[in-house]
Design a protein around this motif. Structure first.
Motif, PDB file in Angstrom:
ATOM      1  N   ARG A  78      -2.269  34.874 -25.239  1.00  0.00           N
ATOM      2  CA  ARG A  78      -3.610  34.353 -25.565  1.00  0.00           C
ATOM      3  C   ARG A  78      -4.412  34.049 -24.297  1.00  0.00           C
ATOM      4  NH1 ARG A  78      -1.003  31.329 -29.863  1.00  0.00           N
ATOM      5  NH2 ARG A  78      -1.752  32.098 -31.888  1.00  0.00           N
ATOM      6  N   ALA A  79      -3.704  33.704 -23.218  1.00  0.00           N
ATOM      7  CA  ALA A  79      -4.386  33.314 -21.974  1.00  0.00           C
ATOM      8  C   ALA A  79      -4.867  34.506 -21.160  1.00  0.00           C
ATOM      9  CB  ALA A  79      -3.459  32.454 -21.120  1.00  0.00           C
ATOM     10  N   ILE A  80      -4.476  35.731 -21.529  1.00  0.00           N
ATOM     11  CA  ILE A  80      -4.930  36.919 -20.804  1.00  0.00           C
ATOM     12  C   ILE A  80      -6.356  37.251 -21.237  1.00  0.00           C
ATOM     13  CG2 ILE A  80      -4.538  39.395 -20.424  1.00  0.00           C
ATOM     14  CD1 ILE A  80      -1.525  38.809 -20.822  1.00  0.00           C
ATOM     15  N   LYS A  81      -7.248  37.386 -20.288  1.00  0.00           N
ATOM     16  CA  LYS A  81      -8.683  37.384 -20.586  1.00  0.00           C
ATOM     17  C   LYS A  81      -9.197  38.576 -21.388  1.00  0.00           C
ATOM     18  CE  LYS A  81      -9.983  39.005 -15.935  1.00  0.00           C
ATOM     19  NZ  LYS A  81     -10.666  38.570 -14.691  1.00  0.00           N
ATOM     20  N   GLY A 224       3.868  27.413 -17.777  1.00  0.00           N
ATOM     21  CA  GLY A 224       3.581  26.155 -17.089  1.00  0.00           C
ATOM     22  C   GLY A 224       2.271  26.230 -16.322  1.00  0.00           C
ATOM     23  N   HIS A 225       2.039  27.367 -15.668  1.00  0.00           N
ATOM     24  CA  HIS A 225       0.781  27.588 -14.950  1.00  0.00           C
ATOM     25  C   HIS A 225      -0.393  27.665 -15.925  1.00  0.00           C
ATOM     26  CE1 HIS A 225       3.569  29.680 -11.884  1.00  0.00           C
ATOM     27  NE2 HIS A 225       3.271  28.487 -11.410  1.00  0.00           N
ATOM     28  N   VAL A 226      -0.188  28.369 -17.038  1.00  0.00           N
ATOM     29  CA  VAL A 226      -1.249  28.525 -18.036  1.00  0.00           C
ATOM     30  C   VAL A 226      -1.681  27.166 -18.584  1.00  0.00           C
ATOM     31  CG1 VAL A 226      -1.768  29.379 -20.365  1.00  0.00           C
ATOM     32  CG2 VAL A 226      -0.651  30.876 -18.718  1.00  0.00           C
ATOM     33  N   ASP A 227      -0.710  26.324 -18.957  1.00  0.00           N
ATOM     34  CA  ASP A 227      -1.037  24.999 -19.490  1.00  0.00           C
ATOM     35  C   ASP A 227      -1.789  24.159 -18.462  1.00  0.00           C
ATOM     36  OD1 ASP A 227       0.020  25.439 -21.989  1.00  0.00           O
ATOM     37  OD2 ASP A 227       1.977  24.580 -21.531  1.00  0.00           O
ATOM     38  N   ALA A 273      -5.854  37.631 -13.982  1.00  0.00           N
ATOM     39  CA  ALA A 273      -5.805  38.046 -15.388  1.00  0.00           C
ATOM     40  C   ALA A 273      -5.962  36.870 -16.350  1.00  0.00           C
ATOM     41  CB  ALA A 273      -4.492  38.765 -15.680  1.00  0.00           C
ATOM     42  N   CYS A 274      -5.857  35.649 -15.843  1.00  0.00           N
ATOM     43  CA  CYS A 274      -5.931  34.460 -16.688  1.00  0.00           C
ATOM     44  C   CYS A 274      -7.379  34.126 -17.047  1.00  0.00           C
ATOM     45  CB  CYS A 274      -5.282  33.271 -15.986  1.00  0.00           C
ATOM     46  SG  CYS A 274      -5.299  31.750 -16.959  1.00  0.00           S
ATOM     47  N   ARG A 275      -7.632  33.873 -18.318  1.00  0.00           N
ATOM     48  CA  ARG A 275      -9.000  33.640 -18.784  1.00  0.00           C
ATOM     49  C   ARG A 275      -9.614  32.342 -18.248  1.00  0.00           C
ATOM     50  NH1 ARG A 275     -10.137  34.723 -23.515  1.00  0.00           N
ATOM     51  NH2 ARG A 275      -8.250  35.759 -24.246  1.00  0.00           N
ATOM     52  N   TYR A 276      -8.810  31.434 -17.730  1.00  0.00           N
ATOM     53  CA  TYR A 276      -9.336  30.155 -17.232  1.00  0.00           C
ATOM     54  C   TYR A 276      -9.748  30.230 -15.761  1.00  0.00           C
ATOM     55  CZ  TYR A 276      -6.866  28.788 -21.467  1.00  0.00           C
ATOM     56  OH  TYR A 276      -6.425  28.711 -22.765  1.00  0.00           O
ATOM     57  N   VAL A 277      -9.514  31.375 -15.106  1.00  0.00           N
ATOM     58  CA  VAL A 277      -9.756  31.515 -13.668  1.00  0.00           C
ATOM     59  C   VAL A 277     -10.994  32.368 -13.403  1.00  0.00           C
ATOM     60  CG1 VAL A 277      -8.807  32.395 -11.502  1.00  0.00           C
ATOM     61  CG2 VAL A 277      -7.300  31.238 -13.147  1.00  0.00           C
ATOM     62  N   SER A 278     -11.869  31.877 -12.545  1.00  0.00           N
ATOM     63  CA  SER A 278     -13.093  32.605 -12.194  1.00  0.00           C
ATOM     64  C   SER A 278     -12.968  33.367 -10.883  1.00  0.00           C
ATOM     65  CB  SER A 278     -14.274  31.634 -12.089  1.00  0.00           C
ATOM     66  OG  SER A 278     -14.449  30.918 -13.291  1.00  0.00           O
ATOM     67  N   GLU A 279     -12.220  32.806  -9.933  1.00  0.00           N
ATOM     68  CA  GLU A 279     -12.136  33.405  -8.603  1.00  0.00           C
ATOM     69  C   GLU A 279     -10.800  33.027  -7.957  1.00  0.00           C
ATOM     70  OE1 GLU A 279     -12.623  35.680  -6.593  1.00  0.00           O
ATOM     71  OE2 GLU A 279     -14.671  35.374  -5.860  1.00  0.00           O
ATOM     72  N   VAL A 280     -10.339  33.883  -7.041  1.00  0.00           N
ATOM     73  CA  VAL A 280      -9.097  33.641  -6.310  1.00  0.00           C
ATOM     74  C   VAL A 280      -9.358  33.758  -4.813  1.00  0.00           C
ATOM     75  CG1 VAL A 280      -6.810  34.580  -5.771  1.00  0.00           C
ATOM     76  CG2 VAL A 280      -7.518  34.360  -8.148  1.00  0.00           C
ATOM     77  N   VAL A 281      -8.840  32.797  -4.048  1.00  0.00           N
ATOM     78  CA  VAL A 281      -8.882  32.869  -2.586  1.00  0.00           C
ATOM     79  C   VAL A 281      -7.522  33.392  -2.146  1.00  0.00           C
ATOM     80  CG1 VAL A 281      -9.171  31.609  -0.433  1.00  0.00           C
ATOM     81  CG2 VAL A 281     -10.460  30.906  -2.468  1.00  0.00           C
ATOM     82  N   ILE A 282      -7.492  34.575  -1.564  1.00  0.00           N
ATOM     83  CA  ILE A 282      -6.242  35.221  -1.175  1.00  0.00           C
ATOM     84  C   ILE A 282      -5.840  34.742   0.222  1.00  0.00           C
ATOM     85  CG2 ILE A 282      -5.079  37.438  -0.822  1.00  0.00           C
ATOM     86  CD1 ILE A 282      -7.261  38.683  -2.652  1.00  0.00           C
TER      87      ILE A 282
END
Length: 386
Positions: A78-81, A224-227, A273-282
């Motif tokens: 469900r968490a996959i956008k 755990g990360h998703v929650d 890929a997570c729907r709660y994430v807008s951006e990633v700093v690599i």
């Protein structure tokens, strides 16, 4: 949601929307970026994506022990956008009845093969009726490979693919007695800028958004990360969540052992890929300092209830956000850690080895049958031409 509303409008108009159905076993057991990429491709084939996820009983019957429970897998998917809806307890064999029940035009699967316990293609019926589509498997990642990394207690597993121990693992997990299956084997992932673009949201924060920053390893991206990220997302009405991912060497410094299991490139796609994430700093700096907070105009910095390891000099990496009064500890209600996942694998090592060998043996039998049929067809063509 707006997306669901749009689909509803399409249903009531003369324009026919295309609904894709995607279901799987490992696809939604130990969820990794390869599975997310499959769902991304499936969504691109239609307007609405429904994903069927199997029960623990179905997986155990056809494949062997699952890594995650069915409730954990339901929430992960469900968490996959790209996923619009999931079907809990989906049947292992996809039939026309299943597609019609959920108003799906077709089903989608990767270009590997999925077999029942007695070696039959689970998509035979929908293929015959022309309601089957295929997407490309993501090269360089497999559950087999990830399980092997967890069992190899070495810091160098990301760059040590040719060592004897790793080769022994590939024999145990990804090679049956009669050869090597192209679908179950171990391979190495190669990151590209195109892949990051495909996974990225491409959206920038808008006026009125609350910019929230979190940082960590996010290794073996799991429930755990998703929650945690879902709870972070709920901290504001209009959240824009930025996840800072630490480089592999940094993660190994504070986590030790053979962590991270996934390298920085793999962890980037998993989080995107997570729907709660807008951006990633690599390759985010370990200390959340003034420059980072000012650059991204961060309103809130969150961390879970897990231990905060000090920086190399012994200082608190969250000293600056604490000083500004923007630091918040989040209780997600889920205590699952990457260590726990690794422990599940180690405890069931023999079962996982047996599972993969059994899976590959069935795949090799299908490959041999396909080769024989191809040879027979060629022979028939030869006689007809004569």
């Amino acid at each position: 949601s707006n997306k669901a509303s749009r689909i509803g409008q399409l249903q009531g108009s003369s324009e026919r929307h295309k609904c894709a159905y995607c279901k799987g076993y490992v696809t939604y057991d130990m969820v990794h970026y390869g599975h997310s990429n499959q769902l991304r491709q499936a969504k691109a084939m239609g307007d609405y994506l429904i994903v069927g996820v199997h029960t623990d009983a179905e997986i155990s019957k056809h494949k062997g022990p699952p890594v995650f429970t069915q409730e954990e897998r339901y929430k992960m998917v469900r968490a996959i956008k790209w996923v619009d809806k999931i079907v809990e307890g989906a049947p292992y064999v996809t039939t026309l009845e299943t597609l019609d029940k959920y108003n799906c035009d077709f089903c989608v699967h990767g270009d590997d093969i999925t077999l029942t316990v007695d070696g039959k293609d689970t998509y035979e019926e929908v293929k015959r009726e022309g309601r089957y589509r295929e997407c490309k498997r993501t090269q360089g990642v497999s559950t087999t490979d990830l399980v092997g990394r967890m069992l190899l207690m070495t810091k160098a597993h990301h760059s040590n693919m040719d060592n004897p121990d790793y080769q022994q693992h590939t024999d145990n997990f990804g090679k049956g007695p009669k050869g090597h299956s192209p679908w179950t084997g171990v391979s190495q992932f190669l990151q590209t800028s195109q892949k990051i673009i495909q996974f990225a949201s491409g959206t920038e924060p808008q006026p009125g958004d609350t910019i929230i920053y979190v940082a960590g390893a996010f290794d073996l991206f799991h429930i755990g990360h998703v929650d945690f990220l879902e709870m972070v997302y709920k901290q504001a009405e209009r959240p824009y969540v930025i996840v800072g991912l630490h480089f592999d060497q940094e993660v190994n410094r504070y986590k030790g052992k053979n962590y991270p299991i996934m390298n920085i490139h793999e962890r980037t796609l998993s989080v995107l890929a997570c729907r709660y994430v807008s951006e990633v700093v690599i390759g985010a700096p370990y200390a959340v300092g003034k420059d980072l907070l000012d650059h991204f105009k961060v309103d809130l910095v969150c961390h879970g209830k897990t231990e905060v390891f000090p920086d190399k000099d012994g200082s608190d990496p969250y000293a600056e956000p604490r000083k500004r009064g923007v630091f918040r500890t989040i209780n997600s209600g889920n205590n699952l850690t990457t260590d726990d996942i690794v422990q599940r694998i180690i405890e069931n090592r023999l079962q996982f080895e047996a599972r993969n060998q059994k899976k590959e043996a069935k795949e090799m039998a299908v490959i041999e049958a396909m080769k024989r049929k191809e040879q027979q067809d060629q022979s028939e063509c030869f006689y007809i031409s004569r």
